[in-house]
Each structure stands twice: as C-alpha cells, then as structure tokens.
Design an enzyme around this catalytic site. Structure first.
Site, PDB file in Angstrom:
ATOM      1  N   HIS A   1       0.877  -1.172   0.000  1.00  0.00           N
ATOM      2  CA  HIS A   1       0.000   0.000   0.000  1.00  0.00           C
ATOM      3  C   HIS A   1       0.914   1.222   0.000  1.00  0.00           C
ATOM      4  O   HIS A   1       2.009   1.176   0.584  1.00  0.00           O
ATOM      5  CB  HIS A   1      -0.823   0.103   1.277  1.00  0.00           C
ATOM      6  CG  HIS A   1      -1.734  -1.044   1.532  1.00  0.00           C
ATOM      7  ND1 HIS A   1      -1.348  -2.165   2.203  1.00  0.00           N
ATOM      8  CD2 HIS A   1      -3.038  -1.217   1.217  1.00  0.00           C
ATOM      9  CE1 HIS A   1      -2.359  -2.989   2.302  1.00  0.00           C
ATOM     10  NE2 HIS A   1      -3.398  -2.456   1.704  1.00  0.00           N
TER      11      HIS A   1
ATOM     12  N   ASP B   1       2.441   1.700   3.323  1.00  0.00           N
ATOM     13  CA  ASP B   1       3.376   0.690   3.843  1.00  0.00           C
ATOM     14  C   ASP B   1       4.797   1.146   3.524  1.00  0.00           C
ATOM     15  O   ASP B   1       5.747   0.800   4.222  1.00  0.00           O
ATOM     16  CB  ASP B   1       3.197  -0.677   3.165  1.00  0.00           C
ATOM     17  CG  ASP B   1       1.817  -1.268   3.374  1.00  0.00           C
ATOM     18  OD1 ASP B   1       1.156  -0.890   4.348  1.00  0.00           O
ATOM     19  OD2 ASP B   1       1.418  -2.113   2.538  1.00  0.00           O
TER      20      ASP B   1
ATOM     21  N   MET C   1       2.424  -5.753  -8.011  1.00  0.00           N
ATOM     22  CA  MET C   1       1.130  -5.136  -7.650  1.00  0.00           C
ATOM     23  C   MET C   1       1.340  -4.007  -6.660  1.00  0.00           C
ATOM     24  O   MET C   1       2.224  -4.069  -5.819  1.00  0.00           O
ATOM     25  CB  MET C   1       0.232  -6.229  -7.054  1.00  0.00           C
ATOM     26  CG  MET C   1      -1.111  -5.784  -6.512  1.00  0.00           C
ATOM     27  SD  MET C   1      -1.097  -5.261  -4.778  1.00  0.00           S
ATOM     28  CE  MET C   1      -1.703  -6.717  -3.969  1.00  0.00           C
TER      29      MET C   1
ATOM     30  N   GLU D   1     -11.087  -6.307  -4.671  1.00  0.00           N
ATOM     31  CA  GLU D   1     -11.070  -7.342  -3.630  1.00  0.00           C
ATOM     32  C   GLU D   1     -12.279  -7.193  -2.708  1.00  0.00           C
ATOM     33  O   GLU D   1     -12.452  -6.173  -2.055  1.00  0.00           O
ATOM     34  CB  GLU D   1      -9.774  -7.226  -2.830  1.00  0.00           C
ATOM     35  CG  GLU D   1      -9.675  -8.229  -1.709  1.00  0.00           C
ATOM     36  CD  GLU D   1      -8.339  -8.143  -0.979  1.00  0.00           C
ATOM     37  OE1 GLU D   1      -7.369  -7.581  -1.531  1.00  0.00           O
ATOM     38  OE2 GLU D   1      -8.272  -8.642   0.158  1.00  0.00           O
TER      39      GLU D   1
ATOM     40  N   LYS E   1     -14.938  -8.373   0.475  1.00  0.00           N
ATOM     41  CA  LYS E   1     -14.931  -8.913   1.833  1.00  0.00           C
ATOM     42  C   LYS E   1     -16.304  -8.618   2.429  1.00  0.00           C
ATOM     43  O   LYS E   1     -16.827  -7.527   2.226  1.00  0.00           O
ATOM     44  CB  LYS E   1     -13.817  -8.227   2.634  1.00  0.00           C
ATOM     45  CG  LYS E   1     -13.572  -8.830   4.003  1.00  0.00           C
ATOM     46  CD  LYS E   1     -12.377  -8.143   4.679  1.00  0.00           C
ATOM     47  CE  LYS E   1     -12.124  -8.740   6.030  1.00  0.00           C
ATOM     48  NZ  LYS E   1     -11.021  -8.065   6.733  1.00  0.00           N
TER      49      LYS E   1
ATOM     50  N   GLU F   1      -9.930 -13.350  -2.269  1.00  0.00           N
ATOM     51  CA  GLU F   1      -9.096 -13.781  -1.134  1.00  0.00           C
ATOM     52  C   GLU F   1      -9.762 -14.961  -0.437  1.00  0.00           C
ATOM     53  O   GLU F   1     -10.958 -14.914  -0.114  1.00  0.00           O
ATOM     54  CB  GLU F   1      -8.900 -12.625  -0.148  1.00  0.00           C
ATOM     55  CG  GLU F   1      -8.213 -13.102   1.135  1.00  0.00           C
ATOM     56  CD  GLU F   1      -7.716 -11.991   2.048  1.00  0.00           C
ATOM     57  OE1 GLU F   1      -7.206 -10.978   1.530  1.00  0.00           O
ATOM     58  OE2 GLU F   1      -7.854 -12.141   3.269  1.00  0.00           O
TER      59      GLU F   1
ATOM     60  N   HIS G   1     -11.643 -14.147   2.782  1.00  0.00           N
ATOM     61  CA  HIS G   1     -12.840 -13.324   2.635  1.00  0.00           C
ATOM     62  C   HIS G   1     -14.018 -14.135   2.091  1.00  0.00           C
ATOM     63  O   HIS G   1     -15.153 -13.951   2.530  1.00  0.00           O
ATOM     64  CB  HIS G   1     -12.539 -12.126   1.742  1.00  0.00           C
ATOM     65  CG  HIS G   1     -11.474 -11.232   2.302  1.00  0.00           C
ATOM     66  ND1 HIS G   1     -11.016 -10.122   1.646  1.00  0.00           N
ATOM     67  CD2 HIS G   1     -10.773 -11.285   3.465  1.00  0.00           C
ATOM     68  CE1 HIS G   1     -10.078  -9.533   2.373  1.00  0.00           C
ATOM     69  NE2 HIS G   1      -9.912 -10.232   3.483  1.00  0.00           N
TER      70      HIS G   1
ATOM     71  N   ASP H   1      -5.430 -13.515  -3.589  1.00  0.00           N
ATOM     72  CA  ASP H   1      -4.890 -13.427  -2.228  1.00  0.00           C
ATOM     73  C   ASP H   1      -5.065 -14.776  -1.536  1.00  0.00           C
ATOM     74  O   ASP H   1      -6.195 -15.210  -1.241  1.00  0.00           O
ATOM     75  CB  ASP H   1      -5.609 -12.327  -1.425  1.00  0.00           C
ATOM     76  CG  ASP H   1      -5.007 -10.954  -1.680  1.00  0.00           C
ATOM     77  OD1 ASP H   1      -4.063 -10.844  -2.494  1.00  0.00           O
ATOM     78  OD2 ASP H   1      -5.473  -9.982  -1.052  1.00  0.00           O
TER      79      ASP H   1
ATOM     80  N   ASP I   1     -11.598 -11.965  10.626  1.00  0.00           N
ATOM     81  CA  ASP I   1     -10.620 -12.149   9.547  1.00  0.00           C
ATOM     82  C   ASP I   1      -9.305 -12.656  10.126  1.00  0.00           C
ATOM     83  O   ASP I   1      -8.597 -11.937  10.812  1.00  0.00           O
ATOM     84  CB  ASP I   1     -10.414 -10.784   8.878  1.00  0.00           C
ATOM     85  CG  ASP I   1      -9.512 -10.853   7.667  1.00  0.00           C
ATOM     86  OD1 ASP I   1      -9.301 -11.947   7.131  1.00  0.00           O
ATOM     87  OD2 ASP I   1      -9.030  -9.787   7.252  1.00  0.00           O
TER      88      ASP I   1
ATOM     89  N   ASP J   1      -6.608 -14.393   8.417  1.00  0.00           N
ATOM     90  CA  ASP J   1      -5.387 -14.270   7.599  1.00  0.00           C
ATOM     91  C   ASP J   1      -4.322 -15.289   7.997  1.00  0.00           C
ATOM     92  O   ASP J   1      -3.143 -14.962   8.188  1.00  0.00           O
ATOM     93  CB  ASP J   1      -4.808 -12.845   7.698  1.00  0.00           C
ATOM     94  CG  ASP J   1      -5.666 -11.815   6.970  1.00  0.00           C
ATOM     95  OD1 ASP J   1      -6.426 -12.203   6.055  1.00  0.00           O
ATOM     96  OD2 ASP J   1      -5.585 -10.621   7.311  1.00  0.00           O
TER      97      ASP J   1
ATOM     98  N   ASP K   1      -1.593 -13.187   1.285  1.00  0.00           N
ATOM     99  CA  ASP K   1      -2.064 -12.067   2.103  1.00  0.00           C
ATOM    100  C   ASP K   1      -2.415 -12.624   3.484  1.00  0.00           C
ATOM    101  O   ASP K   1      -3.581 -12.813   3.809  1.00  0.00           O
ATOM    102  CB  ASP K   1      -3.279 -11.401   1.456  1.00  0.00           C
ATOM    103  CG  ASP K   1      -3.673 -10.150   2.215  1.00  0.00           C
ATOM    104  OD1 ASP K   1      -2.912  -9.747   3.117  1.00  0.00           O
ATOM    105  OD2 ASP K   1      -4.741  -9.586   1.920  1.00  0.00           O
TER     106      ASP K   1
HETATM  107  C1  GLT Z   1      -5.741  -5.569   4.411  1.00  0.00           C
HETATM  108  C2  GLT Z   1      -6.782  -6.564   4.010  1.00  0.00           C
HETATM  109  C3  GLT Z   1      -6.337  -7.363   2.853  1.00  0.00           C
HETATM  110  C4  GLT Z   1      -6.183  -6.546   1.604  1.00  0.00           C
HETATM  111  C5  GLT Z   1      -5.103  -5.577   1.687  1.00  0.00           C
HETATM  112  C6  GLT Z   1      -5.121  -4.735   0.431  1.00  0.00           C
HETATM  113  S1  GLT Z   1      -5.103  -4.671   3.133  1.00  0.00           S
HETATM  114  O1  GLT Z   1      -4.676  -6.204   5.061  1.00  0.00           O
HETATM  115  O2  GLT Z   1      -7.068  -7.412   5.122  1.00  0.00           O
HETATM  116  O3  GLT Z   1      -7.197  -8.420   2.605  1.00  0.00           O
HETATM  117  O4  GLT Z   1      -5.828  -7.409   0.555  1.00  0.00           O
HETATM  118  O5  GLT Z   1      -5.657  -3.483   0.628  1.00  0.00           O
HETATM  119 MN    MN Z   2      -6.391  -9.406   0.828  1.00  0.00          MN
HETATM  120 MN    MN Z   3      -7.926 -10.728   4.814  1.00  0.00          MN
END
Ligand code: GLT
Ligand code: MN
Ligand code: MN
Length: 388
Positions: A57, A60, A91, A184, A186, A220, A223, A248, A258, A260, A290
């Site tokens: 980002h 970042d 990206m 993306e 969510k 993702e 998500h 992702d 979430d 991750d 991600d």
């Molecule tokens: C954030 C989110 C991710 C996204 C990122 C891109 S930022 O961490 O949880 O799923 O891909 O903006």
């Molecule tokens: Mn993501």
């Molecule tokens: Mn996520």
C-alpha cells in the site's frame, strides 16, 4: 509420498505484501508484539526466502505525512533493495482504510471532499506503483460499508463506487499506464457490512463500468470463507469470465473474524482444490500470500510462516500432479465423463427443441447408477494424507 523439492523459485511467482511479513501482531485487544520491519528489511527477507515479489500500500512504503523529499528518498532506497535482492513489484495498492478521514468510507463516503481525497490518494498511489514497476492495482474497499443503513441509500454507494472506478481507469489511460485493476471483496470487518461482500458482487459491478476490460477481481480465500463460500468456485467464475487478475492466498475458519492464517493451515482440502484449479487452468499471475504470522512469533517465526505458505502451495501443486496422473482417478473421471445419449439440446434451435420436448427419458434408469464420487473423494484424501 514426498518426491518433491519444495524450494520456492522465482518462476513460482510467490509474492507477499509489505503488510504481511511486516505485520506486528497488533489486534483489537493487544498491541504490537514484534518490532517494525522496514520495507528494505522485508525485501531482503523475501529475497532470502525465494519469493518472486513484494506488494505494498502507498503508506506501507511512504508514511502518509512524508515530505516530497522523504518520499523520493524512501522510494529510491526501496527500488535499490528490490533490485539487489531480485524482487519484483507486480502489484500496488492504496490504503483507504487506516486514516480517520475514511471512517465513513472512501469512494462511498457521504462527504464529497473525502471522496475527492480518496481519488487523489489513489492516483498518487498509482504513480508510486508505476515508479516501482507495478502493473496490477488492487482496490480493497474495507471501509466502503456501514454500521447503519440509515446513513445512505445502498444503491447510492454502488453508484459512487462505479464513478470512482471509471475515474481511475481514465486516469490510468491518460497517464499511459498499463494498469489492470483487481477489486477485492470482503463481507465485513472492519465495517459491520461492506457493500461488495463477495467476488461475485464485484463481477456484476465490473460489467457496468465504462471500461470493463481494465477491471477484474482479486479474490481472497479468507474473505470468501468468511462469507461461507467456496473459494475455488469464486475463483473459477472469475477465471471463466477472464477476470482473475490477482489472487490473495491465506486461510480462514468460516464464521470468524478475519484470521489471515498461513495458506492451507485451516482447511487444507479446500486449499488443495484451489491450487489444483490454478495449476490446471494455467493461471500465470502472482500467487500472493495475504496472511500474517501468529502473534506468538518473533521474526524467525515470521520466516517460518512465509516459507510455510510457499511450501504448502508447492506440496499441493505436486499432489495435484499426482491426482491428475493417478490411474484409478483417471479411470473414474473417464467413466464420469461418459455420456449416455446423443447430446441433443445443448444449443438451442427450434427443431432440436421440439425433438427434445417429445423425447422419452429413462428417468429411473438415469438415477439408478452410482456415481462413485465417494471413491473419488477417498482417493483424494489418500493422496492428501500421504498414503497413496
Ligand atoms: C488488508 C486486508 C487485505 C487486503 C489488503 C489490500 S489490506 O490487510 O485485510 O485483505 O488485501 O488493501
Ligand atoms: Mn487481501
Ligand atoms: Mn484478509
């Protein structure tokens, strides 16, 4: 059984966001547990681990309040680090969620000035991405949602999103950039409800844009799983529509916040079908992880986490080759694809339709044959569990 060499190589196209290996373990209930990892340190780590690229980002890399001089110095240092470590930047994306200015959304905010600022910030992030070589621009609308639907009509939010995306496509063309945008979805978090909750919702929005060919999706795992969906099906629909511009990879237990998690660590079977799909169809884009390391870890643990994501992907890649080559699976698939009948009626014409309307089908006979999917799935399990 393991025959493989699971060492990641550049051609596997594994990428990580600065925010993933640089995640410091902060959550709503606890503070950071790891010291800051600078972008240059992150690039060095990824080079060491055999990744192909790094994504970021805007903030970042460059703090939101950096002076133009600081910005340029940071970007130069970062680009040199990428070059030295053989790390690409496929990206880039923009942070439209952290700063308080986005508390009511970015492109969908009620305040026109906030919407304009969101566009400005995105255009600057696109410029930054181009400076580092990015050709894909991800947009995750984490704040584009509500706690109360009293704040705006939801169809108005859709219109504002469309307007912003149209604007950004024109900016990209005007600057002679070659960006493809990857949207993306969510379902929730950080907002109670996010407007574009699933990849399918974005696919429908894309068809209504001025330049749909420039815009695709970035599904993702976590998500789609949060929404209780089958990630591989979402990815397959995107692929079939020519819209799988990015992906992702991570993991997630459905019905939770979430998470991750490390790729494949929560639902390995779902991860296997996903890898098999990507490899079978020949997806050639980046495999972006991600995800982030557990909050229990130091930076050695972060390296374990990042290596683990890539290793699991490569194990599943090997398993999918094994699956495709397995004689018993091949025989079962041949049986499944055997058709009874002459295939009439697959494409409409009026003569076929009238023949089809008067045809006699052996309904009971068609329903009587066992399809052997139990055997097929158990063979899959045997392969995944390493006994075949
Ligand atoms: C954030 C989110 C991710 C996204 C990122 C891109 S930022 O961490 O949880 O799923 O891909 O903006
Ligand atoms: Mn993501
Ligand atoms: Mn996520």
């Amino acid at each position: 059984m393991s025959q493989g060499n699971y060492t990641p190589r550049r051609e596997h196209k594994f990428t990580f966001g600065l925010w993933t290996v640089g995640n410091r373990g902060r959550d709503p209930f606890g503070d950071a547990v790891r010291p800051t990892l600078t972008p240059v340190e992150a690039v060095r780590m990824l080079g060491e681990l055999g990744a192909y690229g790094v994504n970021f980002h805007d903030n970042d890399l460059v703090p939101i309040d950096a002076s133009p001089q600081d910005r340029d110095r940071i970007v130069n240092e970062f680009r040199s680090a990428c070059e030295e470590n053989g790390i690409a930047v496929p990206m880039a994306t923009v942070n439209l969620f952290y700063d308080p200015v986005f508390r009511d959304g970015a492109f969908t905010a009620n305040d026109k000035s906030v919407r304009a600022y969101a566009l400005q910030k995105t255009m600057r992030a696109m410029d930054l991405g181009v400076e580092c070589g990015a050709k894909i621009f991800v947009l995750w609308g984490g704040r584009e949602g509500v706690e109360t639907d009293g704040c705006r009509r939801p169809d108005e939010a859709v219109k504002r999103l469309r307007e912003a995306l149209n604007y950004l496509c024109e900016y990209s063309l005007d600057q002679k950039y070659v960006y493809k945008f990857a949207l993306e979805a969510k379902p929730n978090e950080p907002r109670a409800d996010i407007y574009m909750p699933t990849t399918g919702a974005y696919l429908a929005l894309i068809a209504t844009l001025d330049r749909p060919e420039m815009v695709g999706v970035n599904p993702e795992v976590a998500h789609e799983h949060m929404a209780g969906l089958n990630m591989t099906h979402s990815v397959a629909q995107a692929w079939e529509a020519g819209k799988l511009f990015h992906i992702d990879l991570n993991d997630q237990i459905p019905g939770r916040y979430d998470q991750d998690l490390r790729f494949g660590s929560a639902n390995p079977k779902a991860a296997f079908w996903l890898v098999k799909f990507l490899e079978d169809v020949g997806y050639s884009g980046p495999r972006h992880f991600d995800a982030h390391a557990y909050r229990t870890e130091d930076y050695d643990g972060v390296k374990e986490f990042a290596s683990g994501c890539m290793r699991t992907y490569l194990i599943f890649k090997e398993k999918s080759e094994q699956w495709n080559a397995d004689p018993e699976i091949k025989a079962l698939l041949a049986e499944i694809s055997e058709t009874s009948g002459d295939g009439r009626g697959t494409k409409f014409n009026s003569q076929h339709a009238s023949e089809l309307l008067s045809a006699n089908f052996d309904r009971a006979g068609l329903a009587a044959r066992g399809l052997k999917y139990e055997r097929l799935d158990q063979l899959t399990m045997d392969i995944l569990l390493g006994v075949r």
